[in-house]
Design a protein around this motif. Structure first.
Motif, short mmCIF file in Angstrom:
data_model
loop_
_atom_site.label_atom_id
_atom_site.label_comp_id
_atom_site.label_asym_id
_atom_site.label_seq_id
_atom_site.Cartn_x
_atom_site.Cartn_y
_atom_site.Cartn_z
N MET A 1 10.25 -7.78 -10.59
CA MET A 1 8.90 -8.12 -10.14
C MET A 1 8.00 -6.89 -10.10
SD MET A 1 9.62 -10.93 -7.14
CE MET A 1 7.88 -11.27 -6.95
N ASN A 2 8.57 -5.75 -9.77
CA ASN A 2 7.81 -4.50 -9.76
C ASN A 2 7.33 -4.16 -11.17
OD1 ASN A 2 6.77 -1.94 -9.14
ND2 ASN A 2 8.76 -0.96 -9.38
N MET A 3 8.21 -4.31 -12.16
CA MET A 3 7.83 -3.99 -13.54
C MET A 3 6.79 -4.97 -14.07
SD MET A 3 11.38 -2.74 -15.35
CE MET A 3 12.30 -4.23 -14.95
N VAL A 4 6.93 -6.25 -13.71
CA VAL A 4 5.94 -7.25 -14.14
C VAL A 4 4.57 -6.96 -13.53
CG1 VAL A 4 5.30 -9.68 -14.02
CG2 VAL A 4 7.65 -9.06 -14.57
N ALA A 5 4.56 -6.66 -12.22
CA ALA A 5 3.29 -6.35 -11.55
C ALA A 5 2.65 -5.09 -12.11
CB ALA A 5 3.53 -6.19 -10.04
N THR A 6 3.48 -4.09 -12.44
CA THR A 6 2.96 -2.85 -13.01
C THR A 6 2.29 -3.12 -14.36
OG1 THR A 6 4.69 -1.58 -11.90
CG2 THR A 6 3.54 -0.52 -13.73
N SER A 7 2.93 -3.95 -15.17
CA SER A 7 2.38 -4.28 -16.48
C SER A 7 1.07 -5.05 -16.36
CB SER A 7 3.40 -5.10 -17.28
OG SER A 7 2.86 -5.52 -18.51
N ARG A 8 1.03 -6.04 -15.47
CA ARG A 8 -0.18 -6.83 -15.29
C ARG A 8 -1.28 -6.02 -14.62
NH1 ARG A 8 2.00 -12.79 -13.29
NH2 ARG A 8 3.08 -13.36 -15.23
N LEU A 9 -0.91 -5.10 -13.76
CA LEU A 9 -1.91 -4.28 -13.08
C LEU A 9 -2.71 -3.47 -14.09
CD1 LEU A 9 -3.27 -3.01 -10.62
CD2 LEU A 9 -1.35 -1.40 -10.48
N ARG A 10 -2.07 -2.97 -15.11
CA ARG A 10 -2.77 -2.17 -16.11
C ARG A 10 -3.88 -3.00 -16.77
NH1 ARG A 10 1.26 -1.35 -18.95
NH2 ARG A 10 2.03 0.48 -17.81
N GLN A 11 -3.58 -4.25 -17.10
CA GLN A 11 -4.58 -5.11 -17.71
C GLN A 11 -5.68 -5.49 -16.72
OE1 GLN A 11 -2.36 -8.44 -19.20
NE2 GLN A 11 -1.12 -7.22 -20.59
N ALA A 12 -5.28 -5.81 -15.48
CA ALA A 12 -6.26 -6.20 -14.48
C ALA A 12 -7.20 -5.04 -14.13
CB ALA A 12 -5.55 -6.70 -13.22
N LYS A 13 -6.63 -3.83 -14.05
CA LYS A 13 -7.44 -2.66 -13.75
C LYS A 13 -8.44 -2.40 -14.86
CE LYS A 13 -7.06 2.30 -12.83
NZ LYS A 13 -6.13 3.46 -12.71
N GLU A 14 -8.00 -2.51 -16.11
CA GLU A 14 -8.92 -2.30 -17.24
C GLU A 14 -10.04 -3.33 -17.22
OE1 GLU A 14 -6.42 -2.47 -20.64
OE2 GLU A 14 -5.57 -0.46 -20.35
N MET B 1 7.05 -4.41 -3.99
CA MET B 1 8.32 -4.56 -4.69
C MET B 1 8.99 -3.21 -4.93
SD MET B 1 8.87 -7.74 -4.98
CE MET B 1 8.15 -7.76 -3.32
N SER B 2 8.21 -2.17 -5.12
CA SER B 2 8.79 -0.82 -5.27
C SER B 2 9.46 -0.39 -3.97
CB SER B 2 7.69 0.18 -5.64
OG SER B 2 8.21 1.50 -5.71
N ASN B 3 8.80 -0.64 -2.84
CA ASN B 3 9.38 -0.31 -1.54
C ASN B 3 10.63 -1.15 -1.27
OD1 ASN B 3 7.35 1.55 -1.02
ND2 ASN B 3 6.06 0.07 0.02
N ALA B 4 10.58 -2.43 -1.65
CA ALA B 4 11.75 -3.30 -1.45
C ALA B 4 12.94 -2.83 -2.28
CB ALA B 4 11.39 -4.74 -1.79
N THR B 5 12.68 -2.39 -3.51
CA THR B 5 13.75 -1.89 -4.36
C THR B 5 14.37 -0.63 -3.78
OG1 THR B 5 12.64 -2.81 -6.32
CG2 THR B 5 14.32 -1.14 -6.70
N ASP B 6 13.53 0.27 -3.29
CA ASP B 6 14.04 1.51 -2.67
C ASP B 6 14.84 1.20 -1.40
OD1 ASP B 6 12.77 2.89 -4.67
OD2 ASP B 6 11.00 3.38 -3.45
N ASN B 7 14.35 0.27 -0.60
CA ASN B 7 15.08 -0.11 0.61
C ASN B 7 16.42 -0.74 0.29
OD1 ASN B 7 12.95 0.80 2.17
ND2 ASN B 7 12.01 -1.22 2.37
N ALA B 8 16.45 -1.54 -0.78
CA ALA B 8 17.72 -2.15 -1.19
C ALA B 8 18.72 -1.09 -1.61
CB ALA B 8 17.48 -3.15 -2.33
N GLN B 9 18.23 -0.06 -2.32
CA GLN B 9 19.12 1.01 -2.73
C GLN B 9 19.70 1.76 -1.53
OE1 GLN B 9 20.10 1.57 -5.90
NE2 GLN B 9 21.54 3.03 -5.01
N GLU B 10 18.88 2.00 -0.52
CA GLU B 10 19.35 2.66 0.70
C GLU B 10 20.38 1.79 1.43
OE1 GLU B 10 16.08 3.71 3.15
OE2 GLU B 10 15.13 5.02 1.65
N LEU B 11 20.12 0.48 1.47
CA LEU B 11 21.04 -0.43 2.14
C LEU B 11 22.38 -0.49 1.41
CD1 LEU B 11 21.58 -2.45 4.37
CD2 LEU B 11 20.47 -4.22 2.98
N ILE B 12 22.34 -0.48 0.08
CA ILE B 12 23.58 -0.49 -0.70
C ILE B 12 24.40 0.76 -0.42
CG2 ILE B 12 24.49 -0.34 -3.05
CD1 ILE B 12 22.18 -2.15 -3.94
#
Length: 283
Positions: A24-37, A242-253
């Motif tokens: 979801m982080n990668m999808v949002a990052t890709s769409r953000l580029r288009q939305a920002k432009e 989603m970036s924060n959630a991914t980092d938190n998941a890594q810490e929990l693992i």
């Protein structure tokens, strides 16, 4: 104490969630580029439209238009924009909080909800929702802005609405978005500043008729610019969440792996102790 099987099951569950949040982080990052432009490209047009309307208004005297009229005693209309989906951090809650601040009298306020989160919030609290637009928050189009503007104009010209406010989230950067409120109707402050440099226009047929055409177009342009800003803000908020959630998941693992090793080591130590104790008892 949790068994090794329980810990392994939890580690597997957290890894699965991490894969989802990372995707979801990668999808949002890709769409953000288009939305920002899109938001950046539209901004000069929206600013130029406001400048032209101000310049034309400065050259018009004794001009009347339905969008310039006042309707004392009418209701307040709030156009609120938020997301259709969750998992975007505090984006929707901040926008809704800003919208609620504009509601002075619950019984004398109507809501136009853009986004499922806005609709659900106000519907569950018995607010009057006169229109709703869902499924467009991430990818708004000009046609959506035109439909919303036509809806607002029709309600305002009926005389039931005294003033219209728009609440949206302005995109500042990928890590900073600011909820804002803009008064849409009745139009005010369109006259050019005194002493400023004015652009000379040639009007055909006349300035009053040109202004009458520009006012609805100015409203559509303002709403469309807000939709683009809100879309970029939503995607940036989701990317960060989603970036924060991914980092938190890594810490929990990592913590679960450490706990798993400690439990496993304790089990092995206990078994060795039992074996040694049994051997000593047989002597």
């Amino acid at each position: 104490m949790a068994s090794l099987q329980d810990i392994r099951r939890r580690i597997k569950s957290v890894k699965s969630i991490q894969q989802i949040t990372n995707a979801m982080n990668m999808v949002a990052t890709s769409r953000l580029r288009q939305a920002k432009e899109a938001a950046v490209a539209n901004k000069p047009y929206a600013e130029k439209m406001a400048q032209v309307v101000s310049e034309v208004a400065a050259n018009v005297t004794d001009f009347s238009h339905p969008l310039l009229e006042t309707h004392p005693g009418g209701k307040r209309l709030v156009l609120a924009m938020a997301s259709d989906k969750g998992l975007a951090g505090a984006y929707s809650s901040n926008a809704i909080k800003e919208a609620v601040a504009q509601i002075e009298d619950k019984g004398n306020t109507q809501i136009i909800a853009v986004g499922r989160k806005v609709k659900d919030y106000f519907a569950n609290r018995s607010y009057s929702i006169c229109s709703e637009y869902t499924g467009i928050s991430e990818r708004p189009k000009y046609e959506h802005a035109k439909a919303i503007a036509d809806d607002i104009i029709a309600r305002f010209e009926s005389g039931d609405i005294e003033e219209v406010y728009m609440v949206y989230t302005r995109f500042v950067s990928a890590i900073n978005c600011v909820p804002e409120t803009v008064k849409l109707l009745p139009f005010s402050g369109l006259a050019a500043e005194e002493g400023g440099i004015r652009t000379e226009y040639i009007y055909e047929p006349d300035a009053a008729e040109v202004l009458g055409y520009l006012l609805p177009q100015y409203l559509v342009t303002t709403i469309y610019a807000a939709l683009l800003q809100a879309a970029a803000s939503e995607l940036s908020s989701r990317m960060n969440a989603m970036s924060n959630a991914t980092d938190n998941a890594q810490e929990l693992i990592a913590k679960l792996d450490l706990h798993y090793n400690k439990v496993r080591q304790a089990g092995i130590t206990r078994e060795i102790t039992e074996i040694v104790g049994g051997a000593e008892a047989l002597k």
